[in-house]
Design a protein around this motif. Structure first.
Motif, PDB file in Angstrom:
ATOM      1  N   LEU A   1       0.715  -1.319   0.032  1.00  0.00           N
ATOM      2  CA  LEU A   1       0.074   0.062   0.073  1.00  0.00           C
ATOM      3  C   LEU A   1       0.776   1.260   0.019  1.00  0.00           C
ATOM      4  CD1 LEU A   1      -2.953  -0.926   2.347  1.00  0.00           C
ATOM      5  CD2 LEU A   1      -2.570  -1.376  -0.107  1.00  0.00           C
ATOM      6  N   MET A   2       2.018   1.204   0.437  1.00  0.00           N
ATOM      7  CA  MET A   2       2.664   2.333   0.792  1.00  0.00           C
ATOM      8  C   MET A   2       3.247   2.962  -0.469  1.00  0.00           C
ATOM      9  SD  MET A   2       2.115   3.665   3.388  1.00  0.00           S
ATOM     10  CE  MET A   2       3.201   4.951   3.577  1.00  0.00           C
ATOM     11  N   VAL A   3       3.145   2.139  -1.999  1.00  0.00           N
ATOM     12  CA  VAL A   3       3.475   2.661  -2.940  1.00  0.00           C
ATOM     13  C   VAL A   3       2.861   3.546  -3.639  1.00  0.00           C
ATOM     14  CG1 VAL A   3       4.985   0.403  -3.521  1.00  0.00           C
ATOM     15  CG2 VAL A   3       2.452   0.856  -4.282  1.00  0.00           C
ATOM     16  N   ASN A   4       1.480   3.753  -2.856  1.00  0.00           N
ATOM     17  CA  ASN A   4       0.514   4.728  -3.424  1.00  0.00           C
ATOM     18  C   ASN A   4       0.773   6.166  -2.763  1.00  0.00           C
ATOM     19  OD1 ASN A   4      -1.980   6.350  -3.536  1.00  0.00           O
ATOM     20  ND2 ASN A   4      -2.875   4.525  -4.208  1.00  0.00           N
TER      21      ASN A   4
ATOM     22  N   GLU B   1      -7.523  -5.242  10.522  1.00  0.00           N
ATOM     23  CA  GLU B   1      -7.961  -4.055  10.592  1.00  0.00           C
ATOM     24  C   GLU B   1      -6.888  -3.191  11.101  1.00  0.00           C
ATOM     25  OE1 GLU B   1     -11.088  -1.801  13.649  1.00  0.00           O
ATOM     26  OE2 GLU B   1     -11.499  -3.599  12.918  1.00  0.00           O
ATOM     27  N   PHE B   2      -6.833  -2.226  10.054  1.00  0.00           N
ATOM     28  CA  PHE B   2      -5.837  -1.101  10.555  1.00  0.00           C
ATOM     29  C   PHE B   2      -6.357   0.228  10.032  1.00  0.00           C
ATOM     30  CE2 PHE B   2      -5.064  -2.903   6.080  1.00  0.00           C
ATOM     31  CZ  PHE B   2      -5.046  -1.864   5.389  1.00  0.00           C
ATOM     32  N   ASP B   3      -5.605   1.363  10.634  1.00  0.00           N
ATOM     33  CA  ASP B   3      -5.781   2.609  10.330  1.00  0.00           C
ATOM     34  C   ASP B   3      -4.984   3.251   9.225  1.00  0.00           C
ATOM     35  OD1 ASP B   3      -7.765   3.009  12.195  1.00  0.00           O
ATOM     36  OD2 ASP B   3      -6.283   3.648  13.819  1.00  0.00           O
ATOM     37  N   CYS B   4      -5.543   3.813   8.112  1.00  0.00           N
ATOM     38  CA  CYS B   4      -5.109   4.366   6.818  1.00  0.00           C
ATOM     39  C   CYS B   4      -5.092   5.805   6.777  1.00  0.00           C
ATOM     40  CB  CYS B   4      -5.629   3.567   5.697  1.00  0.00           C
ATOM     41  SG  CYS B   4      -4.734   4.206   4.060  1.00  0.00           S
ATOM     42  N   THR B   5      -3.967   6.430   6.798  1.00  0.00           N
ATOM     43  CA  THR B   5      -4.268   8.047   6.722  1.00  0.00           C
ATOM     44  C   THR B   5      -3.895   8.374   5.329  1.00  0.00           C
ATOM     45  OG1 THR B   5      -3.427   8.116   9.158  1.00  0.00           O
ATOM     46  CG2 THR B   5      -3.366  10.005   7.528  1.00  0.00           C
ATOM     47  N   THR B   6      -4.580   8.970   4.616  1.00  0.00           N
ATOM     48  CA  THR B   6      -4.346   9.541   3.265  1.00  0.00           C
ATOM     49  C   THR B   6      -4.533  10.958   3.259  1.00  0.00           C
ATOM     50  OG1 THR B   6      -6.815   9.729   2.538  1.00  0.00           O
ATOM     51  CG2 THR B   6      -5.734   7.593   2.649  1.00  0.00           C
TER      52      THR B   6
ATOM     53  N   TYR C   1      -6.602  12.545   2.202  1.00  0.00           N
ATOM     54  CA  TYR C   1      -8.060  12.847   2.312  1.00  0.00           C
ATOM     55  C   TYR C   1      -8.712  12.823   3.545  1.00  0.00           C
ATOM     56  CZ  TYR C   1      -7.757  12.343  -2.824  1.00  0.00           C
ATOM     57  OH  TYR C   1      -7.485  12.379  -4.367  1.00  0.00           O
ATOM     58  N   GLY C   2      -7.737  12.264   4.569  1.00  0.00           N
ATOM     59  CA  GLY C   2      -7.931  12.241   5.929  1.00  0.00           C
ATOM     60  C   GLY C   2      -7.812  10.624   6.339  1.00  0.00           C
ATOM     61  N   ALA C   3      -8.501  10.303   7.328  1.00  0.00           N
ATOM     62  CA  ALA C   3      -8.168   9.253   8.194  1.00  0.00           C
ATOM     63  C   ALA C   3      -9.362   8.101   7.802  1.00  0.00           C
ATOM     64  CB  ALA C   3      -7.737   8.966   9.636  1.00  0.00           C
ATOM     65  N   MET C   4      -9.003   7.059   7.626  1.00  0.00           N
ATOM     66  CA  MET C   4     -10.054   5.783   7.554  1.00  0.00           C
ATOM     67  C   MET C   4      -9.610   4.366   8.147  1.00  0.00           C
ATOM     68  SD  MET C   4     -10.135   4.643   3.269  1.00  0.00           S
ATOM     69  CE  MET C   4      -8.753   4.602   2.742  1.00  0.00           C
ATOM     70  N   THR C   5     -10.585   3.607   8.465  1.00  0.00           N
ATOM     71  CA  THR C   5     -10.403   2.425   9.130  1.00  0.00           C
ATOM     72  C   THR C   5     -10.533   1.352   8.114  1.00  0.00           C
ATOM     73  OG1 THR C   5     -10.752   2.754  11.309  1.00  0.00           O
ATOM     74  CG2 THR C   5     -10.849   0.510  10.900  1.00  0.00           C
ATOM     75  N   VAL C   6      -9.642   0.319   7.830  1.00  0.00           N
ATOM     76  CA  VAL C   6      -9.896  -0.545   6.611  1.00  0.00           C
ATOM     77  C   VAL C   6      -9.925  -1.867   7.246  1.00  0.00           C
ATOM     78  CG1 VAL C   6      -8.541  -1.826   4.564  1.00  0.00           C
ATOM     79  CG2 VAL C   6      -8.490   0.973   4.975  1.00  0.00           C
ATOM     80  N   GLU C   7     -10.767  -2.785   6.678  1.00  0.00           N
ATOM     81  CA  GLU C   7     -10.927  -4.090   6.971  1.00  0.00           C
ATOM     82  C   GLU C   7     -10.747  -4.859   5.967  1.00  0.00           C
ATOM     83  OE1 GLU C   7     -14.353  -5.066   9.054  1.00  0.00           O
ATOM     84  OE2 GLU C   7     -14.398  -3.576  10.892  1.00  0.00           O
TER      85      GLU C   7
ATOM     86  N   TYR D   1      -1.018   8.683  -2.525  1.00  0.00           N
ATOM     87  CA  TYR D   1      -2.196   9.152  -1.762  1.00  0.00           C
ATOM     88  C   TYR D   1      -2.187   8.696  -0.143  1.00  0.00           C
ATOM     89  CZ  TYR D   1      -3.645  10.666  -6.272  1.00  0.00           C
ATOM     90  OH  TYR D   1      -3.864  11.430  -7.481  1.00  0.00           O
ATOM     91  N   ILE D   2      -1.337   7.884  -0.145  1.00  0.00           N
ATOM     92  CA  ILE D   2      -1.496   7.224   1.216  1.00  0.00           C
ATOM     93  C   ILE D   2      -0.015   7.447   2.102  1.00  0.00           C
ATOM     94  CG2 ILE D   2      -1.377   5.100   2.582  1.00  0.00           C
ATOM     95  CD1 ILE D   2      -2.789   3.389   0.547  1.00  0.00           C
ATOM     96  N   SER D   3      -0.411   8.013   3.515  1.00  0.00           N
ATOM     97  CA  SER D   3       0.636   8.704   4.030  1.00  0.00           C
ATOM     98  C   SER D   3       1.196   7.930   5.211  1.00  0.00           C
ATOM     99  CB  SER D   3       0.532  10.068   4.334  1.00  0.00           C
ATOM    100  OG  SER D   3      -0.821  10.165   5.291  1.00  0.00           O
ATOM    101  N   GLU D   4       0.134   7.187   5.801  1.00  0.00           N
ATOM    102  CA  GLU D   4       0.476   6.122   6.934  1.00  0.00           C
ATOM    103  C   GLU D   4      -0.515   5.105   7.131  1.00  0.00           C
ATOM    104  OE1 GLU D   4       1.184   6.748  11.876  1.00  0.00           O
ATOM    105  OE2 GLU D   4      -0.036   8.363  10.710  1.00  0.00           O
ATOM    106  N   LEU D   5       0.087   4.030   7.746  1.00  0.00           N
ATOM    107  CA  LEU D   5      -0.475   2.761   8.094  1.00  0.00           C
ATOM    108  C   LEU D   5      -0.084   2.388   9.489  1.00  0.00           C
ATOM    109  CD1 LEU D   5      -0.148   0.576   4.889  1.00  0.00           C
ATOM    110  CD2 LEU D   5      -2.027   2.116   5.173  1.00  0.00           C
ATOM    111  N   SER D   6      -1.055   2.221  10.448  1.00  0.00           N
ATOM    112  CA  SER D   6      -1.117   2.204  11.628  1.00  0.00           C
ATOM    113  C   SER D   6      -2.286   1.379  12.542  1.00  0.00           C
ATOM    114  CB  SER D   6      -0.984   3.544  12.363  1.00  0.00           C
ATOM    115  OG  SER D   6      -2.214   4.117  12.403  1.00  0.00           O
ATOM    116  N   ASN D   7      -1.868   0.936  13.846  1.00  0.00           N
ATOM    117  CA  ASN D   7      -2.949   0.210  14.629  1.00  0.00           C
ATOM    118  C   ASN D   7      -3.415  -0.870  13.968  1.00  0.00           C
ATOM    119  OD1 ASN D   7      -2.601   2.259  16.626  1.00  0.00           O
ATOM    120  ND2 ASN D   7      -4.245   3.464  15.325  1.00  0.00           N
TER     121      ASN D   7
END
Length: 148
Positions: free
Chosen positions: A102-105, A126-131, A133-139, A107-113
């Motif tokens: 995912l970090m090749v994109n 499940e993890f948090d993705c900061t883009t 455009y803002g934060a979102m949770t991904v499952e 638009y994505i700045s951080e993956l955490s939690n």
């Protein structure tokens, strides 16, 4: 960086403004694994909704398998299927493969939690993705990935 290799997104030339164009993808039905239709036609979504689709496809596509995609697209999660590794090693590798995919994109700045849950079909992540455009949770379900 569309999930469809024949669709070229807007590409910035070096020296232009550092702002990225709006990220767009075709609307997608994750449950039935197909494009969504509106009045019989496919349609585009933008921002985090589009990035969620890109994430799903990037994690679901085996890296290096399809010549339609370049070597930066996809993941190596499939290499964990059928492994007999200890659960800590499997979750560590799963996290690493997700981050690499995912970090090749840009638009994505951080993956955490990251949180891992064993299910009947494999491991749910499940993890948090900061883009941008803002934060979102991904499952995402890593189907058939199990730990010993």
């Amino acid at each position: 960086m569309s999930i469809f290799p024949f669709i070229s997104p807007e590409i910035l030339e070096s020296g232009q403004a550092s702002e990225l164009p709006m990220f767009r993808e075709y609307a997608y039905d994750f449950e039935n694994n197909r494009l969504l239709l509106r009045d019989g036609n496919t349609y585009l979504v933008e921002g985090n909704e589009a990035l969620r689709i890109w994430i799903f496809k990037a994690l679901s596509t085996e890296r290096f398998r399809y010549t339609a995609y370049d070597s930066a697209f996809g993941s190596e999660i499939h290499t964990l299927i059928g492994s007999t590794l200890h659960s800590e090693i499997v979750t560590s590798e799963l996290k690493r493969f997700i981050i690499e995919a995912l970090m090749v994109n840009p638009y994505i700045s951080e993956l955490s939690n990251f949180q891992f849950t064993r299910t009947k079909s494999g491991i749910q992540v499940e993890f948090d993705c900061t883009t941008i455009y803002g934060a979102m949770t991904v499952e995402w379900d890593a189907k058939e990935v199990r730990a010993a």
